[in-house]
Design an enzyme around this catalytic site. Structure first.
Site, PDB file in Angstrom:
ATOM      1  N   CYS A   5      71.843 -14.150 -12.698  1.00 32.46           N
ATOM      2  CA  CYS A   5      70.617 -13.669 -13.353  1.00 32.46           C
ATOM      3  C   CYS A   5      70.959 -13.062 -14.718  1.00 32.46           C
ATOM      4  CB  CYS A   5      69.879 -12.715 -12.421  1.00 32.46           C
ATOM      5  SG  CYS A   5      68.122 -12.614 -12.816  1.00 32.46           S
ATOM      6  N   HIS A  37      69.725 -15.172  -6.868  1.00 27.10           N
ATOM      7  CA  HIS A  37      70.663 -14.107  -6.502  1.00 27.10           C
ATOM      8  C   HIS A  37      71.347 -14.371  -5.166  1.00 27.10           C
ATOM      9  CE1 HIS A  37      69.465 -10.949  -9.463  1.00 27.10           C
ATOM     10  NE2 HIS A  37      68.347 -11.670  -9.502  1.00 27.10           N
ATOM     11  N   GLU A  83      73.834 -12.875  -3.946  1.00 25.56           N
ATOM     12  CA  GLU A  83      74.256 -11.601  -3.335  1.00 25.56           C
ATOM     13  C   GLU A  83      73.109 -10.926  -2.578  1.00 25.56           C
ATOM     14  OE1 GLU A  83      73.391 -11.949  -6.394  1.00 25.56           O
ATOM     15  OE2 GLU A  83      72.274 -10.168  -7.030  1.00 25.56           O
TER      16      GLU A  83
END
Ligand code: GLN
Length: 219
Positions: free
Chosen positions: A87, A195, A197
């Site tokens: 991002c 994302h 994560e």
């Protein structure tokens, strides 16, 4: 895999990045503040996390790309070390020239925060080898400027060289060729807007992001 998560003023996914790295890569993953000029000894992966570095002033990632630590990150990449930009991290990578193209305002000019489906286009990279080719995964996006743009020659080169690693199944932001994530020519630098994560435990709604970290671990 020894990981350094870079923190800029305005990073807001740094704690999630560190959590994912510790969970899936290395308990000793550490934060590195942007004013540092060197990475910790033995760093294998540099993780540029999401957020609003410098409040997205000028352009997202533009100021962070010129911060002191980025010289060390560029040297790390040039030496073949791994760099993962998610991002705002992807925006920092394009602004610093480590990846081609630019991320501009979303097609509908809105900030978008929702799970999206991605197709794994190339599962031969160090970041994607634990996925199946063509596998569809669900990972959240959260950005206002994720609309990937590059000139026609660059897009053609990315496609010909198989450097589009992730493509949106249902393009949310207007990115050319539905591009959600790309690698550099050498394959050691990945930038992606979604994302991974935030999708490493079922408690978070999906664990489809784990593959990025598991791929790196298996490299
Ligand atoms: N979550 C993020 O990293 C946000 C990225 C960026 N600042 C944007 O809104 O486009």
């Amino acid at each position: 895999m020894k990981t350094a998560v870079i923190q800029f003023p305005g990073s807001n996914c740094d704690a999630d990045a560190l959590h994912a790295a510790r969970l899936l890569l290395d308990q000793d993953a550490t934060f590195v503040w942007h004013t540092e000029t060197a990475l910790p000894e033995g760093t294998e992966l540099v993780f540029l996390p999401g957020g609003f570095s410098y409040g997205d002033h000028l352009r997202s990632g533009a100021i962070a790309a010129r911060s002191p630590i980025m010289n060390a990150v560029k040297a790390h990449a040039e030496a073949g070390g791994f760099v993962l930009g998610v991002c705002n991290g992807f925006q920092v990578l394009t602004e610093s020239g480590l990846l081609p193209g630019a991320l501009s305002r979303n097609r509908d000019l809105h900030f978008m925060c929702k799970p999206v489906h991605l197709r794994v286009e190339n599962n031969k990279t160090a970041f994607s080898k634990s996925y199946d080719a063509g596998q569809v995964i669900e990972i959240p996006i959260a950005h206002g400027e994720g609309n990937y743009y590059a000139d026609a020659a660059t897009i053609a080169e990315l496609e010909e060289q198989g450097r589009v690693v992730f493509r949106y199944a249902d393009n949310p932001n207007g990115s050319l060729n539905d591009i959600a994530g790309i690698v550099n020519k050498r394959g050691n630098v990945l930038g992606m807007m979604p994302h991974p994560e935030r999708a490493v435990e079922l408690l978070l709604g999906s664990e489809d992001g784990k593959g990025v970290f598991e791929s790196l671990k298996a490299k």
